[in-house]
Enzyme design. Sequence first.
Site, mmCIF file in Angstrom:
data_model
loop_
_atom_site.group_PDB
_atom_site.id
_atom_site.type_symbol
_atom_site.label_atom_id
_atom_site.label_comp_id
_atom_site.label_asym_id
_atom_site.label_seq_id
_atom_site.Cartn_x
_atom_site.Cartn_y
_atom_site.Cartn_z
ATOM 1 N N GLN A 1 36.177 43.409 44.853
ATOM 2 C CA GLN A 1 37.375 43.968 44.248
ATOM 3 C C GLN A 1 37.032 44.357 42.812
ATOM 4 O O GLN A 1 36.213 43.710 42.159
ATOM 5 C CB GLN A 1 38.537 42.965 44.241
ATOM 6 C CG GLN A 1 39.097 42.655 45.622
ATOM 7 C CD GLN A 1 40.010 43.760 46.130
ATOM 8 O OE1 GLN A 1 39.612 44.921 46.144
ATOM 9 N NE2 GLN A 1 41.202 43.397 46.556
ATOM 10 N N SER A 2 37.667 45.403 42.309
ATOM 11 C CA SER A 2 37.244 45.966 41.028
ATOM 12 C C SER A 2 37.611 45.105 39.838
ATOM 13 O O SER A 2 36.951 45.168 38.798
ATOM 14 C CB SER A 2 37.848 47.368 40.844
ATOM 15 O OG SER A 2 37.385 48.226 41.863
ATOM 16 N N SER A 3 38.658 44.308 39.922
ATOM 17 C CA SER A 3 39.096 43.506 38.776
ATOM 18 C C SER A 3 39.692 42.196 39.280
ATOM 19 O O SER A 3 40.062 42.067 40.453
ATOM 20 C CB SER A 3 40.117 44.274 37.931
ATOM 21 O OG SER A 3 41.290 44.513 38.669
ATOM 22 N N GLN B 1 43.140 42.612 40.684
ATOM 23 C CA GLN B 1 43.193 43.027 42.086
ATOM 24 C C GLN B 1 42.901 41.850 43.018
ATOM 25 O O GLN B 1 43.459 41.773 44.112
ATOM 26 C CB GLN B 1 42.177 44.149 42.330
ATOM 27 C CG GLN B 1 42.529 45.458 41.633
ATOM 28 C CD GLN B 1 41.520 46.550 41.947
ATOM 29 O OE1 GLN B 1 40.566 46.339 42.693
ATOM 30 N NE2 GLN B 1 41.725 47.720 41.364
#
Length: 693
Positions: free
Chosen positions: A24-26, A29
Amino acid sequence: MSTDRYQKVTPDHLRRDAFLYVRQSSLRQVFENTESTKRQYALRDRAVSLGWPIERIHVIDSDLGLSGSSAQHRDGFQHLVSEVAIGHAGIVLGLEVSRLARNNADWHRLIELAALTQTLILDEDGVYDPAYFNDRLLLGLKGTMSEAELHVLKARLQGGMRNKARRGELELPLPIGLVYHPDGSVVLDPDQQIQDSLRLLFETYRQTQSASMVVRRFRREGWLFPRRIARGIGKGEVHWGELNTSRALQILHNPRYAGAFVYGRTRVGRKADMTATQLKVDQADWQVLIRDAHVGYINWAEFERNQLSLKQSATAFGNLSRGTMPREGVGLLQGRVICGLCGKRMRVRYQEVSGKIEPYYVCLDDSAHRAGKPCQSIRGRGIDDTISDLLLETVAPAAIEVALAVEDEIAERIEQANAMRTKQVERARYDAELARRRYMHVDPANRMVADALEADWNHRLRQLDALQQEHDRQRQSDQGLLGDEARARIRALAEDFAVVWNDERIEPVERKRMLGLLVEDVTLVKAQRISIQVRFRGGRTTSLVTDRPRPIAAIRKTLPDVVRTVDELLETCTDRQVALRLNELGYTNWRGQSFTFKKVTTIRIAYHLPSRFERLRKRGMLTGDELARQLGVSTTTIHIWGRAGFLKRHLYGNKHRCLYEPLNNVVLVPGKGGRKPTSPTFIVAQPTEQGAI
């Protein structure tokens, strides 16, 4: 599709392991987009349906919360690539291409390795074999679309931010001293001490034009400067600490303090290791600049003047660094000297000469950039004295106004310092009262908490007492600076600007600052004599010529009059008597010291002057031994007769070193019994025709 899918999975693939990559990007998220995470973990069932046992399906989820824009710092992706490269992976599973990588370089490297090792790639749409052209083409298109999707998402978000910034409505983090009002407008911080600290910083820079001088004044006065915690524990809290130069420069360069809304002052760049870094953007390239968008501590005109002075303060070679800000050192023309040979700025070098620090103006541009020799080096003491005399002639009529302005500035600085110290005492008193209230509200039975709060209260009281004592001491000291005696002394100095300029209490940096108000630059050319071209503010120029500084050997050289006098005195005096006579005549050496026996001896040897002994011998004087042999007596007897005055003697050293005048045609008449008398009797012998006595 399903038939083709199962044909791609071969027993060779099933002998190797399956690797599921989850990302997941962050972190946001990870906590909020939980369905996406669940979908990625569900791909294990797809691998089981293709024939891989559950124990040979490896989940790589160490990159949760990391962006896929680069493989840098993604340990999970690096591990996946290494497993594919060594042939341990039979299939790589990912929800979509964007989960594996959003950078085409990383994505195509993975495809190349998968094609070489016969590794399959699976996403929600199906199974792909990178060794097949059609599958590889499709995977490449998906990678390009994934990278383009990231660009579109960024452009969409940044476009909305830029559109809002053009209206000045984008909420950006504000520096210390500025806060957002509930209605969204920017206002000054309601904390009065924070406002006073920032106003004092700008006021001090307005007077000194030096960020270092601002920091030194805060350190010297013991003032603290606020800092707001931007992130992490205690976010939003204000901490008070010492001001440093980096912090002062950040504030002076920030246009928000001038009431301007700015967007695009920095941009993100990449270092050699592909890590992100902030790069400054020139003012002309700022995306948004709205002046007078909100209240500030200074106006825009003063902000631009500050930027110009800060740029001039940067120490560098070349013409752009002419007129740099005054700094430490006794060189009066520091930063304002131009080489008349090459046109570059000359630097100041300090050297100890005779126990004093002397400035030298040196042009090192050719030496620094082309490994050449310095153009010229000029001793600065004589140049500074010449410029000082010129300034005294130029600004003498305005001396009274200058001194009165100095008096007003001192009074203003004292008032500012007193106000700042009062604010610090008030804050310390508030902290002590707050600690007292906390202690009074705690349950007395809870001794662990009560003891800690009591210790904190005592610590706050000690801080308050120390600040109060320092405040009282400094206030008494300041009263002396504003007393009648101090004011009378300043007004008395105003009557003679030369006294003010030459006063030892004036710091060299203050003289340089006064010089900078009148002189633009000074051009020097060193020849038989030194040519000085002075360019004043406004364009007026003046040309001066001065003698070159004498070499130290010439300065130390004994004056010809002294050498001639020593030569004359040696005819009748010893070295010690010569030293006494020179001191009586008022002569001194090059340092202004009186002469001694050793100094006279050194001069006599250096200039090859005959000594007193040599002069007496040249005139025919005899030693004691020679005269004793002539008279047929012992040397001791000769010395006794000389001290008694029977023989004429001439001293050439101390009281015992002497030569005697010869006794021509004189014989000694001995006493009775052949004994030589104590008082000798000398008779003159008449020579015969043959010369016999």
